[in-house]
Design a protein around this motif. Structure first.
Motif, mmCIF file in Angstrom:
data_model
loop_
_atom_site.group_PDB
_atom_site.id
_atom_site.type_symbol
_atom_site.label_atom_id
_atom_site.label_comp_id
_atom_site.label_asym_id
_atom_site.label_seq_id
_atom_site.Cartn_x
_atom_site.Cartn_y
_atom_site.Cartn_z
ATOM 1 N N THR A 29 0.825 -1.209 0.000
ATOM 2 C CA THR A 29 0.000 0.000 0.000
ATOM 3 C C THR A 29 0.856 1.254 0.000
ATOM 4 O O THR A 29 0.650 2.158 -0.806
ATOM 5 C CB THR A 29 -0.954 0.013 1.212
ATOM 6 N N ILE A 30 1.820 1.315 0.885
ATOM 7 C CA ILE A 30 2.697 2.490 0.953
ATOM 8 C C ILE A 30 3.513 2.602 -0.332
ATOM 9 O O ILE A 30 3.656 3.695 -0.892
ATOM 10 C CB ILE A 30 3.592 2.432 2.205
ATOM 11 N N ALA A 31 4.019 1.499 -0.833
ATOM 12 C CA ALA A 31 4.815 1.521 -2.065
ATOM 13 C C ALA A 31 3.982 2.022 -3.244
ATOM 14 O O ALA A 31 4.492 2.762 -4.093
ATOM 15 C CB ALA A 31 5.367 0.135 -2.354
ATOM 16 N N ARG A 32 2.718 1.637 -3.291
ATOM 17 C CA ARG A 32 1.845 2.043 -4.396
ATOM 18 C C ARG A 32 1.670 3.559 -4.450
ATOM 19 O O ARG A 32 1.569 4.144 -5.528
ATOM 20 C CB ARG A 32 0.488 1.369 -4.252
ATOM 21 N N TYR A 33 1.618 4.203 -3.298
ATOM 22 C CA TYR A 33 1.372 5.646 -3.254
ATOM 23 C C TYR A 33 2.634 6.480 -3.059
ATOM 24 O O TYR A 33 2.553 7.687 -2.828
ATOM 25 C CB TYR A 33 0.350 5.963 -2.155
#
Length: 95
Positions: free
Chosen positions: A41-45
């Motif tokens: 999730t953090i990597a995606r954003y």
């Protein structure tokens, strides 16, 4: 090893430690492992990750993520340095 000889691995490590390429290669290692370190999730954003003079600069346009990353700076430093196996990151900046 015979006296006066060096293994290829030792020679490459010594070259990298003296080279100006090391910070850039370290930055690439962090970028490649960012999802493993922080999660999908953090990597995606996360739009960008840079390493400049021992400062890890994380770029995101998602306000709640900026807030969460700001609170997690010490954890990010610890996780990234553990992944690298050395204390490279001293500070985290969120943009």
């Amino acid at each position: 090893m015979r006296h006066g000889t060096t293994s290829i691995g030792d020679a490459l490590r010594e070259f990298m430690n003296k080279s100006r390429l090391k910070p850039r290669l370290t930055e690439v290692r962090i970028q490649e492992n960012w999802e493993k370190i922080m999660g999908k999730t953090i990597a995606r954003y996360t739009q960008g990750i840079q390493l400049i003079e021992q400062k890890l600069i994380i770029t995101t346009s998602v306000a709640p993520l900026k807030q969460e990353l700001t609170y997690s700076k010490d954890k990010i430093i610890k996780l990234v340095n553990e992944m690298l196996g050395e204390n490279v990151v001293k500070e985290v900046m969120i943009r």
